[in-house]
Design an enzyme around this catalytic site. Structure first.
Site, PDB file in Angstrom:
ATOM      1  N   GLU A  92      35.450  40.302  37.596  1.00  0.00           N
ATOM      2  CA  GLU A  92      36.090  40.680  36.331  1.00  0.00           C
ATOM      3  C   GLU A  92      36.641  39.474  35.577  1.00  0.00           C
ATOM      4  OE1 GLU A  92      39.915  43.359  34.947  1.00  0.00           O
ATOM      5  OE2 GLU A  92      38.935  43.797  36.849  1.00  0.00           O
ATOM      6  N   ASP A  93      37.182  38.498  36.305  1.00  0.00           N
ATOM      7  CA  ASP A  93      37.925  37.401  35.661  1.00  0.00           C
ATOM      8  C   ASP A  93      37.250  36.041  35.739  1.00  0.00           C
ATOM      9  OD1 ASP A  93      39.867  39.225  35.026  1.00  0.00           O
ATOM     10  OD2 ASP A  93      41.101  38.807  36.790  1.00  0.00           O
TER      11      ASP A  93
END
Length: 721
Positions: A92-93
């Site tokens: 996600e990051d």
């Protein structure tokens, strides 16, 4: 990428941090050296991926996944789950892909990490819908591997622990979401330790002043209770030893959120809740639980009706224990829980205990089976839910089940939510059983389908292949599975009806060009479908039937080049035959409640976007300026319309005994069904009766009114418009 700054990150002098070395030492208590080595490798990978990133607290981001891994280590999860927890935010990051993760750590770990990751690549109309879609994805992934939700619960728990850096309004939003979804999931999976801490943190964030006041009150009360608690503890230990029962007695404190909800829901004062003294007795074997129960019942008198045997009939999340309430010294109430060591472990760790003990413990296998059944229900919910928001609504319903235990005719126990009805039971047995239910017996007696069930009842469902769900069932079902199945059926039925009505409306307008939808070539239909962002002709017809597209305009689009050039300039003919209404079109043709048209009335219709067409009487005052718009539609009745039509009449009567009964009896004699009646007293001498009745035509209504005028008590009668 550059390597992480050593295996450890420097600690803040004011706030010690949990480091990878601490985690590895902790994992030595139940994992092998090889498994711990894999966990460390996952840490190095995650630290490199997150290098340079910081949390709002100002600390390096890697502290967060390490804390999540520690929470899962506390409940003894396997090494692959710990690895996935350490890397749960890399997809996600960071630029890391699932394929890279799979190549480095294998498919199982990559699937766990992907299941926790949010949906980042799709644009949603609102943040609420994006969150609902992410939650839906996570729950569906969880049906394949339940460890996904365990990682998410640990992630949410650490976020709640560090919530103080957020804005107050965001704190409240996250706390509310956690109370509504994540804490109930932890409860549903039997993980008491996570659930209670989540609830405490949410309480502090959502109601900070109430939390502080209650915390101070409990602290003050605790000092006054020490002596009493010590006396009761000594009495319990002494009596157990006297009977030769080996066990541990622990005083059990209620957590603040539990005290708060009990005060709020039961309208109790603080002293009434805190004055309950709670103890837990943990013994070695199952049969010893019942011996210990006899001992405490001999020591203090039990309160009638307050004994629960969750060992014989476990809760839906696998929880097992004996619960009893006693009259203690000086009449003080004492709550006692009695369980084995294994039951206590299951109560704390729930489904999480399955991975560590799955080879040797039947109880954890049963808990896993119960959780698997719940997950199967989630799959059925998502099939019938129209969108992620609706799916989330159904799941929330199922997360607050104050359980009811009922039996099938063969003696199988079914666990339902409190307030569940016969229809909820039918859908719990199987979706097909629910869809074809016509009647039911409870304890061998026929009962209405909306009958609420209570623990201990035996329920038998009677089905018919010709029966189908009714929209009225939505008014009383309480389980998410039943509601999702009924809505799914009605949506499908509504779609089919919309397609049929749309075909009639479009063909009526195409007839002016000597065409119908079946003669329009696919080459002409395709660009129109593309312009409207639809994938089939049925979808176009459904849009027309639901009132989202005007049939006249669609007909014009379809005939722009389907006819010869000379006809393209010709306006469509006016005065064509109106659409015939039979009265049984179903959900996409409705009759306005403001004027309640009947066969025989002059009628018109207007399009209501998303709902179809609404039929009004021509003289209805609510039509307003609709005649000037494209949403106007000429309609007429079929020669012999079928069905019951609702209308409203007012009857002024003299205030005499039996006036209402005589009017109602006369209406019934005329073959009409009374749906509702309201009596309104006017001046002491007369009253007005408002009747909503079902008739088959205007003539039928006229005959009823003629019959009522012959009653001596009736002063005046008229139809409501």
């Amino acid at each position: 990428m550059s390597s992480p700054a050593g295996a450890q990150v420097s600690q803040s002098p004011n706030k010690p941090r949990f480091l990878i070395s601490d985690l590895c030492v902790y994992l030595e208590s139940y994992l092998s050296v090889e498994q711990i080595r894999e966990v460390y490798r996952a840490y190095v990978f995650s630290a490199e991926a997150h290098e340079g990133q910081k949390r709002l607290t100002g600390e390096p981001y890697i502290y967060h996944p390490l804390a999540v891994a520690r929470i899962l280590a506390d409940i003894r999860l396997d090494f692959r789950c710990i690895m996935a927890a350490i890397m749960h935010d890399v997809l996600e990051d960071t630029p890391i892909t699932k394929e890279q993760l799979e190549a480095e750590f294998g498919e199982e770990v990559a699937t766990l990490v992907d299941g926790v990751s949010k949906l980042n690549q799709i644009n949603f109309p609102s943040k609420a819908e994006a969150q609902a879609a992410s939650f839906r994805k996570m729950l569906l992934a969880m049906t394949q591997d339940i460890r996904i939700i365990l990682i998410k619960l640990a992630d949410r728990l650490h976020n709640m622990r560090t919530l103080e850096v957020m804005r107050p309004e965001k704190c409240r939003r996250i706390a509310r979401e956690t109370l509504e979804i994540y804490a109930p999931i932890a409860h549903r999976l039997g993980i008491y330790s996570l659930r209670t801490e989540l609830e405490e943190l949410c309480f502090a964030a959502y109601w900070p002043m109430r939390y502080r006041a209650l915390k101070e009150a409990v602290r003050t009360a605790r000092g006054n209770r020490k002596e009493v608690m010590g006396n009761i503890d000594a009495a319990l230990v002494g009596r157990l030893e006297q009977e030769g029962i080996v066990g541990v007695v622990r005083g059990r404190e209620k957590h603040l959120y539990s005290i708060y909800t009990k005060m709020r829901d039961k309208k109790l004062s603080f002293s009434e809740v805190v004055d309950v003294y709670a103890f837990r007795i943990i013994v070695d074997r199952l049969d010893t639980c019942y011996r210990a129960l006899g001992v405490v019942h001999n020591l203090y008198k039990p309160v009638p009706g307050r004994f629960k045997d969750y060992i014989a009939i476990p809760k839906a999340n696998g929880y097992q224990s004996l619960h009893t309430l006693l009259f203690g010294p000086h009449g003080l109430p004492i709550e006692i829980q009695i369980r084995t060591v294994e039951m206590d472990r299951m109560a704390e760790s729930g489904i999480a205990a399955h991975w560590l003990y799955k080879s040797s413990d039947n109880q954890s296998s049963e808990a896993h089976a119960d959780a698997s059944n719940w997950l199967k229900n989630l799959l059925e919910l998502q099939k019938d839910a129209g969108d992620s928001m609706e799916f989330l609504e159904h799941v929330k319903v199922d997360l607050f089940p104050d359980e009811v235990y009922v039996f099938t005719p063969r003696g199988k126990i079914m666990v339902l939510s409190k307030g569940a009805t016969v229809i909820d039971f039918a859908y719990a047995v199987h979706s097909d059983v629910g869809n074809h239910t016509v009647a039911a017996r409870v304890d061998r007696h026929m009962v209405p389908l909306r009958t609420r069930l209570y623990s201990g009842q035996t329920v038998e469902i009677i089905t018919s292949d010709t029966a189908n769900p009714s929209a009225a069932w939505l008014n009383f079902v309480v389980t998410g599975k039943a509601r999702a199945n009924i809505r799914g059926y009605l949506k499908n039925l509504r779609h089919q009806e919309a397609v049929t009505l749309g075909r009639r409306l479009l063909n009526k307008n195409l007839a002016q060009y000597d065409l119908n939808i079946d003669t329009i070539p696919a080459s002409r239909l395709a660009p129109v479908l593309k312009d409207f962002h639809l994938d089939s002709s049925d979808a176009l017809l459904a849009e027309i039937g639901l009132g989202n597209r005007m049939p006249l305009l669609v007909a014009r689009r379809l005939t722009d080049s389907a006819t010869d050039p000379a006809r393209e300039e010709m306006p469509p003919e006016t005065g064509s035959a109106p659409l015939a209404i039979t009265g049984t079109e179903g959900m996409v043709v409705s009759f306005a409640k403001c004027c309640r048209p009947l066969p025989g009335d002059e009628i018109v219709a207007i399009f209501n976007p998303g709902k179809g067409i609404v039929v009004h009487r021509q003289e209805c005052r609510n039509l307003g300026d609709f005649r000037k718009t494209d949403s106007w539609l000429d309609v007429s009745w079929e020669k012999d319309p079928v069905g019951d039509f609702t209308t409203e009449i007012k009857v002024d009567v003299g205030n005499k005994r039996g006036a209402l009964a005589s009017v109602a009896s006369a209406i019934s004699e005329m073959g009409a069904n009374i749906k509702n009646v309201i009596m309104e007293e006017r001046d002491g001498l007369t009253s007005t009766l408002h009747f909503v009745v079902a008739v088959d035509s205007r003539i039928h209504l006229a005959n009823i009114m003629r019959r009522l005028r012959r009653l001596k008590t009736v002063l005046r009668i008229y139809r409501v418009n």
